[in-house]
Design an enzyme around this catalytic site. Structure first.
Site, mmCIF file in Angstrom:
data_model
loop_
_atom_site.group_PDB
_atom_site.id
_atom_site.type_symbol
_atom_site.label_atom_id
_atom_site.label_comp_id
_atom_site.label_asym_id
_atom_site.label_seq_id
_atom_site.Cartn_x
_atom_site.Cartn_y
_atom_site.Cartn_z
ATOM 1 N N ASP A 40 0.835 -1.198 0.000
ATOM 2 C CA ASP A 40 0.000 0.000 0.000
ATOM 3 C C ASP A 40 0.872 1.252 0.000
ATOM 4 O O ASP A 40 1.905 1.295 0.671
ATOM 5 C CB ASP A 40 -0.904 0.026 1.237
ATOM 6 C CG ASP A 40 -2.027 -0.985 1.164
ATOM 7 O OD1 ASP A 40 -2.358 -1.421 0.048
ATOM 8 O OD2 ASP A 40 -2.570 -1.352 2.229
ATOM 9 N N ARG A 92 -2.083 -0.966 -8.317
ATOM 10 C CA ARG A 92 -3.427 -0.530 -7.939
ATOM 11 C C ARG A 92 -3.446 0.989 -8.081
ATOM 12 O O ARG A 92 -2.615 1.680 -7.492
ATOM 13 C CB ARG A 92 -3.751 -0.915 -6.500
ATOM 14 C CG ARG A 92 -5.117 -0.391 -6.018
ATOM 15 C CD ARG A 92 -5.238 -0.460 -4.506
ATOM 16 N NE ARG A 92 -5.196 -1.821 -4.014
ATOM 17 C CZ ARG A 92 -4.710 -2.159 -2.823
ATOM 18 N NH1 ARG A 92 -4.188 -1.242 -2.022
ATOM 19 N NH2 ARG A 92 -4.710 -3.416 -2.440
#
Length: 306
Positions: free
Chosen positions: A135, A183
């Site tokens: 992330d 992402r």
């Protein structure tokens, strides 16, 4: 209305960084609506939620929540949880990747410690044929994250990261990361206008631009958005350029727009749900409240009912 929403967003983002409240939240448990956005406090609870989502045609990525890690012991413990999560995914036979934050496993404490933890996690994931998503955090950690990713990918191909559309640097990062599974998100941290677009319109336009660029580069792309306009734009884009469906997926957060997730899966798109779990849920929860006033209303309603 826009002024009120901006003030609320800034307020909850400010609260998300409050360390005493984070410590207190661990004692509260998943009360006051947090359970809508967090799948449980234990691996078992999280795996059960993943299995339920799989049964609805959705794939997942699990994230053991953790912020404000200040000791080597906490970082090692967090890495242990990542390994245990990968083992639990394998043993349960559910369809889920792993997501993690580098600060949780020691980035701010010791780069070598963080690196060793990542090697251990990626080795486990590789052994089980799984994938790990790093992330992206605030701007201050962006370059460190990309530098470590580049290093890790010399040995492991089962790792990718997240790129945030609200940063000015993003278009160049997309070009540098050609061939890497990414992402793509709008961005959820409060950043200075010196490094990030302050206006939503500019963020949305940049988001569309990087989605198109990464897809046309032939790279695997996860479009993580609850925005119908972004989802429709992606559908039209892949149709126009004949992009195969195994080159991209949609992603949404656990507890948000569940029916839309199911509908995308029924349309034949890969739809991955980001499923967070653990007792260190406070910072994540505050950022979800910052994103949409409707989330705040839901929580207030839950508090009143209790």
């Amino acid at each position: 209305m826009a002024i009120v929403e901006t003030a609320m967003k800034n307020f909850f983002l400010f609260l998300s960084q409050n360390k005493p409240l984070n410590q207190a939240a661990k004692k509260w448990g998943l009360r006051f609506g947090a359970s809508r956005f967090v799948a449980g406090e234990t691996i078992r609870e999280a795996i059960n939620k993943v299995r339920d989502l799989n049964n609805k045609g959705l794939v997942c990525t699990l994230d053991h929540l953790g912020e404000f890690v200040f000791s080597r012991e906490e970082a090692i413990e967090a890495a242990d949880y990542c390994v245990k999560t990968l083992e639990a995914i394998h043993e349960a036979g559910v369809d889920s990747n792993l997501s993690l934050k580098l600060t949780q496993i020691g980035l701010d404490i010791d780069l070598d410690l963080c690196r060793r933890n990542m090697h251990r996690i990626l080795y486990t994931a590789k052994k089980y044929g799984n994938f790990v998503r790093i992330d992206m955090e605030d701007y201050g950690h962006c370059q460190q994250t990309l530098d470590l990713l580049k290093e890790l990918r010399q040995e492991y191909d089962n790792v990718g990261t997240v790129i945030q559309a609200y940063l000015y640097r993003t278009e160049k990062d997309i070009e540098d990361l050609k061939g890497v599974s990414l992402r793509l998100v709008k961005g959820a941290y409060k950043e200075s206008p010196e490094v990030a677009y302050p206006d939503k319109k500019d963020v949305d336009e940049n988001y569309k631009k990087i989605i198109k660029k990464h897809l046309l580069n032939g790279s695997y792309t996860a479009i993580a958005s609850h925005d119908d306009q972004i989802i429709s734009y992606t559908k039209q884009l892949v149709k126009e350029y004949n992009i195969p469906r195994d080159q991209f997926e949609f992603q949404m957060l656990y507890g948000i727009r569940t029916q839309s997730q199911i509908e995308l899966a029924r349309e034949g798109y890969k739809m991955r749900v980001y499923v967070p779990y653990g007792n260190d849920w406070y910072g994540y929860f505050m950022r979800r409240l910052a994103e949409r006033p409707a989330n705040v209303a839901f929580v207030l309603k839950g508090m009143v009912s209790k």
